[in-house]
Every structure is written in structure tokens, then in C-alpha cells.
Design an enzyme around this catalytic site. Structure first.
Site, PDB file in Angstrom:
ATOM      1  N   HIS A 127       0.803  -1.228   0.000  1.00 40.69           N
ATOM      2  CA  HIS A 127       0.000   0.000   0.000  1.00 40.69           C
ATOM      3  C   HIS A 127       0.835   1.277   0.000  1.00 40.69           C
ATOM      4  CE1 HIS A 127       0.549  -0.040   4.462  1.00 40.69           C
ATOM      5  NE2 HIS A 127       0.352   1.255   4.364  1.00 40.69           N
ATOM      6  N   GLU A 131       3.542   5.279  -3.368  1.00 43.26           N
ATOM      7  CA  GLU A 131       3.725   6.628  -2.833  1.00 43.26           C
ATOM      8  C   GLU A 131       5.163   6.876  -2.389  1.00 43.26           C
ATOM      9  OE1 GLU A 131       1.927   9.573   0.648  1.00 43.26           O
ATOM     10  OE2 GLU A 131       1.530   7.427   0.704  1.00 43.26           O
ATOM     11  N   ASP A 132       5.803   5.865  -1.784  1.00 46.71           N
ATOM     12  CA  ASP A 132       7.096   6.087  -1.131  1.00 46.71           C
ATOM     13  C   ASP A 132       8.287   5.492  -1.864  1.00 46.71           C
ATOM     14  OD1 ASP A 132       5.756   7.408   0.846  1.00 46.71           O
ATOM     15  OD2 ASP A 132       5.703   5.717   2.232  1.00 46.71           O
TER      16      ASP A 132
END
Length: 729
Positions: A127, A131-132
Site C-alpha cells: 500500500h 507513494e514512497d
């Protein structure tokens, strides 16, 4: 990169952790599992993935929890997801100094223990990768399929939303469009927030408080509406510890003092219940369910001094729905029930899928007296009765109910409700965002709805139910049942009695909504004052926004206010003629008058009374004036109908105020061949209008048809014969 992922070269300062509640277990576990050492998991993660044919040691706890719910699950996607997540996050650390991979591992373990299926766990491990890290959604789709890509994308969008006071309503609205079609996205987000809250102590105090407030205002209510009680209760306790540390500490001391007591009244009652059910031949598991911190705090504020039975409830788990009612019957027969505490959420499940029987029993007085002999109020033990499947859903909500895309998801399984991954609240949420005239309206309405934590159930005449927030009115019921067609609602009956649309409904009420026939009906601006649900408020506001200057007001039937009880002759009505029904009297030569209080017509049962001047007044036998005159010693005179068919009658029409009502009523009367002698229109009261008509009919046999025609006029809800009101009644 999220705030939780930091460069290992500059981990940032570590501040003392906030008080963390020792949360009482929300769910009794069948077997205890040792506490997981996240640092050990982090070291295992840094060692890199194992051989392809072996599951990495770092996900062994996830696998164990997953297999407990899904013994036949394919674990290969989990292995591959972990390998990708570990390699992508390698070198990143959390602000606590732990390897960052420990965070997705912990989030996935939370979901696995709640029974999430493999696809959700796969997306949970990944998840934060998009994004990271350098992982792209296209890579996720290629390796794990479109479904996992969709879930990861949804969680990524959620991460970008600012839920605080300065949140952009349009951003939140778009997020709901992207994620609302699959509640698994929100499930992952809730588990993500729970782990972050568990480790929030490394944050600055002001940031802890900001995150805790957002969790309290938005995410905890979301967890409640998705039925994920296990997450909701722990989040409540963590927020409680941060925002109210002193009260949390006092509550912790109360729980510790109770745990140190030598006796446990709940254990004694649990043993007694086991014996009762064993004697009745009912197979059941009886558990003590400790209250979590916030629950104990609420009970303390409500009841003052706490006693042993206030720190928990009994949970009775059975195999079949019918056994729930069998347990209830045995408890109410063998123990003293507290009737006011009974709730049946099996027959009428709550909006978030929750099903259970709630009851309470009072302990015998001898077991509640203080050692010194001072009498005390009887202690009450609350009891929850449900099946094992109901318990699973009660704890995990939509998480426990599987994959909405799996074959057969639309079919009931083991008697449970079909396709429960889209509970009514979430479906309504998507409808609101589409109907809201602007993002600000949607956002404010959503926040108001999330703040409402209690629901009532009202019944429709056809036996169906409507779930509404506590404090809802008939306006809310109308829009819940009919949507925008509720613009034509003209009134309601609550428990068989006429009620205004502003009437506040109570749990268990039966509501019949009265709908007008005019397709051009419009809502009243006044309804906004009585609308409490988003469905009602948004529908009304949307109509008003598209009809500037519109919005019906409560109007007089003729457009002008009538004086109280003033007789108003209808324009162009014929002059009154002295035509009346033929009545034969036992006093030859006596003049006959038909009483105006009840206007008898053939074939009514009638009686007469002599009045001054030797005349005889004729009343209907059931007229209240008859008993009144008898009580004053008036002698009855025998009367009977002659051969006449013509008559005069007074009718009372009850209606809701609307334009052109008087014109429609007079037209209906004229079409039945009746002539209006006089009409009285009283000023409206709470949107209701009372009309009194004195009518001349050429044939008394037409009276029933006339009354039916008047009742059929839109807005008219009752037509009756005029009745005399006795003095003092």
C-alpha cells in the site's frame, strides 16, 4: 515519501511516547498468540527474501493468521508482494528507527487477524510502495492484476487527503468517488491508521494531537459505519490516551483496581449462565467481554461509582440463529431480566451489518449488598447473544465478508445477508456526493452524519424498515423511502395517528407517508429546519438551488387567511333553500328541526327531543348531544324517516395546506351533484387546514360517494360527519 518513512541518515529526534492504553481485548481469542516483535520482523526483512519456494520468515505471523480464517488460501501472491515491498522499502526507516517494512507488515497482520481475504492482504503489503518508492501502478498491475492495482491506487489517493479543518471538500469528494466502490480500500486505510496510532509516540505532541483529532472526527466514525468494531474500539482508546491523558489515567486505575479484586461477579454469572444453558441442552460458548477504556469511561460518567459488573459484559456464542432466541428465553426464565435493556438486532440488523440480541439480567439482592449490610442497588449484567458468524461480522464488519468480486458474492451464504461489502451507508454516501449541489455542502453534510453515532429503526406499513439517525423526522423518512419523489410528500401517519412532517421519530415507530398526486409538487423551505439526514438535506438544497425563489410555503387554501371559525359563503353559491328530509314525529302537528350539530340524513338512526315552542329537534342516535340532554332530564320523542330522499348534511374535511385546495374541493362536491350552503375554513395549524361544509344533497344515498370523492382530493386525508362536542369534553 510519507512522513513515516525517513532517510536512515537523519532519523529525526525521538520524543517520549504518549500514554498508550492497555486495551482490553475486544475479541475473545480462541488461542493466545505471542506478542509480535516488530524489530525482529525488521531484522528478518533486512536479510532479504528467501528462496522462491519458501515463505519468508518475516510474514510467518501474517500467514498463520490468514490460514486461521482461510485454510485453503493461495499464499503465492503474499510471498511475491512481500518480496517486492521489502526490496522497494529497503533502506527506509520509520521515525522510530525501525525498518519501514515493519509498517506494511503490521498493517497486513491487523487485517489478516480480522479475516481479510488474500487480495486485500496483498494490496496491504504494497500500500505504500507507489507513494514512497519507485514502484509504479503499472508494475503492480502487471505482477498482481488489476484488482490489486485498484486497491493500491485507492489507498495512495487516501494518503494524499488532508482530513483536517482546512481539508479541501472537493479533494475528499473525489477520493470517495475513487474508493467508495470498494470498501477494502477504506479497510486498508483504517488498519494503516491503527498501526500509526499505536506508534504515534515518536511524533511531536502537537502532531499527535492533530492526528488524534482527525482520527476521532473522521476515521473512527468511518470504522463504525463499516462495522469494524475491533479497529474502532482500539482507535478510540488510543485517541482517548492522547487527547484526555488525565481521564485516561483515572480510567486505567479503575480497571487495575477492579482486576485486583478477589471476587469477580461477572465470572460467577458466567458460570451460572453456562449451567442454565447446559441444563437446557443448548450448545453455547459463554465468555466475559471486558469493556475497553472509552466504554468504561462512558459508564463511569453515566452511573457514577462503578461496580464489578460494570467493567464487562457477557458474550454468548451459539451455532444457529434460532439458538440465540433459545438462550434469550432461558435467561429470561431462570434469571431476572431488565426488560428495558432488550434489543433485537437480529430481526432488524443495524446499518453497519451488526446483528445480535442485547439483554440484561439483575443479580439477586443478596449478591449485591455491601459487606457492612448497607443495601445497594441491584447490579445489572449486560448480555450479548449472537452466532459465531455474527460475532465475526460484529468485530470485523465488511473486512470479514470477503471479496465483492468473488463468484457467488451476491448469493446469501450461511443465512447471512447478500453482498454485504456495500452496506447501506456507503451506498448512500456515493449517492450524496453525486446529488450534492456543491462540494462544501457535501463535506459539511458528511461531517454532520459522521457525528451521529446512534440509529433508530422505523417500520413502513408494508413491513419494511428504514434506518435513520436518532432525532430524524418524517421529512427524513420521506427522503429515505422515496428519494427526490419525496418532494410530493404532504404528511404522515405515525403509529396510526396523523403527524406533521416535522414530527421526531422514535425507535420502533411505524410511519405511513402520505404522498400528493401533483407531479409539480415542490418541497417547502421550512423542511430544511426539520431535515437531519444527508439524503433529505441534499435533495431539498439541490431542488432549491435549481429553482431560485421556489420552495412552497404553507399557504391558505384560497390564498388569503380566513378568520377563525368564520362562515364564508362560496362565491356564486345558490341561496339556501329550506329543503330538508321528511321526518315523522310521534307528536302530531309538532314542527321538526334537523340538528345542526350532527346533521342526520337517511338512513341514520335518529331520536328526537322537545324544545321550546313545541318543536322537536332530531339528532343522530350516536350524537354526543343526545347523552348530554338525557343527563339533563330531557325526554325523548319518537321519530322516524319518511319517504323523502333529499337531505342537508354538514361535513368536516381535514387536509394539508396547499394552493388551490378549496377550488379542488368545491369542484369535487359539485361533480357529485351537491350544493354548498355554507363553508367554514379555519386558519392553518402546523400545515393542516380544517374545512366545514354544509351541503344540500338531492339524494341521501349519494352521501358515501360524496365523502369518498372529497377524500380523493390531493391533500385531503379525512372527511367525516360533523359531531357535537359536549360541554367540558
Amino acid at each position: 515519501m510519507s512522513a513515516e518513512a525517513t532517510n536512515p541518515a537523519s532519523p529525526g529526534p525521538v520524543v517520549p511516547t504518549a500514554p498508550t492504553p492497555s486495551v482490553a481485548p475486544a475479541t475473545p481469542r480462541r488461542k493466545s498468540r505471542p506478542r509480535i516483535d516488530l524489530r525482529r520482523l525488521g531484522r528478518a526483512a533486512l536479510l532479504g527474501p528467501n528462496a522462491r519456494d519458501r515463505l519468508p520468515d518475516a510474514i510467518s505471523h501474517v500467514v498463520e493468521a490468514h490460514r486461521a480464517h482461510h485454510p485453503d488460501a493461495n499464499l503465492e501472491p503474499l510471498r511475491r508482494a512481500y518480496v517486492l515491498a521489502e526490496s522497494s522499502h529497503r533502506g527506509q526507516t520509520r521515525k522510530s528507527g525501525e525498518p519501514y517494512i515493519t509498517h506494511p507488515l503490521a498493517v497486513t497482520l491487523i487485517l489478516a487477524e480480522l479475516g481479510a481475504e488474500t487480495t486485500t492482504l496483498t494490496a496491504s503489503l504494497l500500500h505504500d510502495t507507489v507513494e514512497d518508492t519507485d514502484v509504479t501502478l503499472e508494475q503492480v498491475r502487471e505482477q498482481f492484476g488489476e484488482e490489486v492495482r485498484y486497491l493500491v491506487d485507492g489507498v495512495t489517493k487516501l494518503e494524499k487527503v488532508d482530513y483536517g479543518a482546512a481539508a479541501e471538500p472537493e479533494t475528499f469528494r473525489k477520493m470517495l468517488v475513487a474508493t467508495g466502490s470498494d470498501v477494502r480500500v477504506m479497510s486498508i486505510k483504517l488498519a494503516d491508521r491503527l498501526h500509526n496510532m499505536r506508534t504515534l509516540g515518536v511524533m511531536r505532541p502537537e502532531k499527535q494531537e492533530r492526528i488524534a483529532k482527525v482520527t476521532r472526527d473522521v476515521l473512527i466514525p468511518l470504522a463504525e459505519r463499516l462495522g469494524v468494531q475491533a479497529l474502532k474500539t482500539e482507535l478510540e482508546d488510543l485517541v482517548f490516551a492522547i487527547l484526555h491523558p488525565e481521564e485516561h489515567e483515572r480510567t486505567r486505575q479503575l480497571i487495575a483496581e477492579n482486576a485486583a479484586r478477589g471476587d469477580d461477579p461477572l465470572a460467577e454469572v458466567a458460570d451460572e449462565v453456562r449451567g442454565v444453558l447446559r441444563d437446557a441442552g443448548i450448545t453455547a460458548e459463554v465468555l466475559i467481554r471486558p469493556r475497553h477504556f472509552v466504554s468504561v469511561h462512558r459508564v463511569a460518567r453515566k452511573r457514577g461509582q462503578l461496580r464489578g459488573t460494570d467493567f464487562g459484559r457477557l458474550l454468548v456464542l451459539v451455532n444457529e440463529d434460532a439458538d440465540c432466541y433459545g438462550v434469550l428465553g432461558e435467561l429470561h426464565t431462570c434469571m431476572t431480566p431488565v426488560v428495558s435493556e432488550f434489543k433485537d438486532f437480529i430481526a432488524v440488523p443495524k446499518f453497519n451489518l451488526y446483528q445480535s440480541l442485547h439483554t440484561a439480567v439483575a443479580l439477586p439482592q443478596a449478591r449485591t449488598d455491601s459487606p457492612g449490610g448497607t443495601p445497594m442497588a441491584a447490579q445489572v449484567v449486560e448480555v450479548l447473544i449472537r452466532t459465531h458468524q455474527m460475532h465475526k461480522v460484529a468485530e470485523a464488519g465488511v473486512i470479514a465478508l470477503g471479496n465483492p468480486y468473488a463468484p457467488g458474492a451476491d448469493d446469501p451464504a450461511d443465512g447471512e445477508r447478500a453482498d454485504p461489502t456495500r452496506p447501506g451507508w456507503l451506498s448512500r454516501l456515493l449517492e450524496w456526493q453525486q446529488a450534492a449541489p456543491d462540494p462544501d455542502t457535501f463535506w459539511s453534510t458528511l461531517r454532520e452524519d459522521l457525528a451521529q453515532d446512534r440509529e433508530i429503526t422505523v417500520f413502513r406499513p408494508d413491513g419494511g424498515t428504514l434506518g435513520l439517525p436518532e432525532g430524524a423526522t418524517c421529512v427524513d423518512a420521506a427522503y429515505a423511502q422515496y428519494g427526490e419523489d419525496a418532494h410530493a410528500c404532504i404528511g404522515a401517519r405515525v403509529n396510526g395517528r396523523l403527524a406533521t412532517l416535522s414530527t421526531v421519530l422514535r425507535d420502533g415507530d411505524t410511519v405511513q407517508l402520505l404522498m400528493g398526486q401533483d407531479p409539480a409538487s415542490e418541497p417547502s423551505r421550512e423542511w430544511l429546519e426539520h431535515a437531519h439526514t444527508p439524503a433529505a438535506r441534499i435533495a431539498i438544497q439541490r431542488w432549491l438551488a435549481t429553482h431560485p425563489g421556489g420552495g412552497a410555503q404553507t399557504e391558505e387554501p384560497t390564498g388569503t387567511r380566513a378568520e377563525p371559525a368564520a362562515t364564508r359563503p362560496v362565491e356564486n353559491a345558490p341561496a339556501a333553500r329550506p329543503r330538508r328530509a321528511d321526518v315523522l314525529v310521534d307528536r302530531p302537528g309538532a314542527a321538526v328541526r334537523l340538528a345542526g350539530c350532527c346533521t342526520p340524513v337517511p338512513p341514520d338512526d335518529i331520536t328526537g327531543f322537545a324544545v321550546r315552542g313545541g318543536a322537536v329537534t332530531v339528532h343522530r342516535a350516536e350524537c354526543a348531544a343526545v347523552e348530554h340532554m338525557k343527563s339533563r332530564g330531557r325526554a325523548e320523542v319518537g321519530v322516524r324517516w319518511g319517504d323523502t330522499t333529499e337531505c342537508r348534511v354538514t361535513l368536516v374535511a381535514e387536509s394539508f395546506g396547499r394552493p388551490h385546495l378549496l377550488a379542488d374541493l368545491t369542484e369535487a362536491i359539485a361533480l357529485q351533484g351537491a350544493e354548498i350552503v355554507s363553508a367554514t375554513v379555519e386558519p392553518p395549524s402546523q400545515q393542516r387546514v380544517r374545512h366545514t361544509y354544509t351541503l344540500q344533497l338531492p339524494d341521501a344515498a349519494r352521501l358515501p360517494a360524496l365523502m369518498r370523492a372529497m377524500r380523493d382530493v390531493p391533500g385531503v386525508y379525512d372527511v367525516s360527519r360533523a359531531q357535537y362536542q359536549a360541554p367540558g369534553s
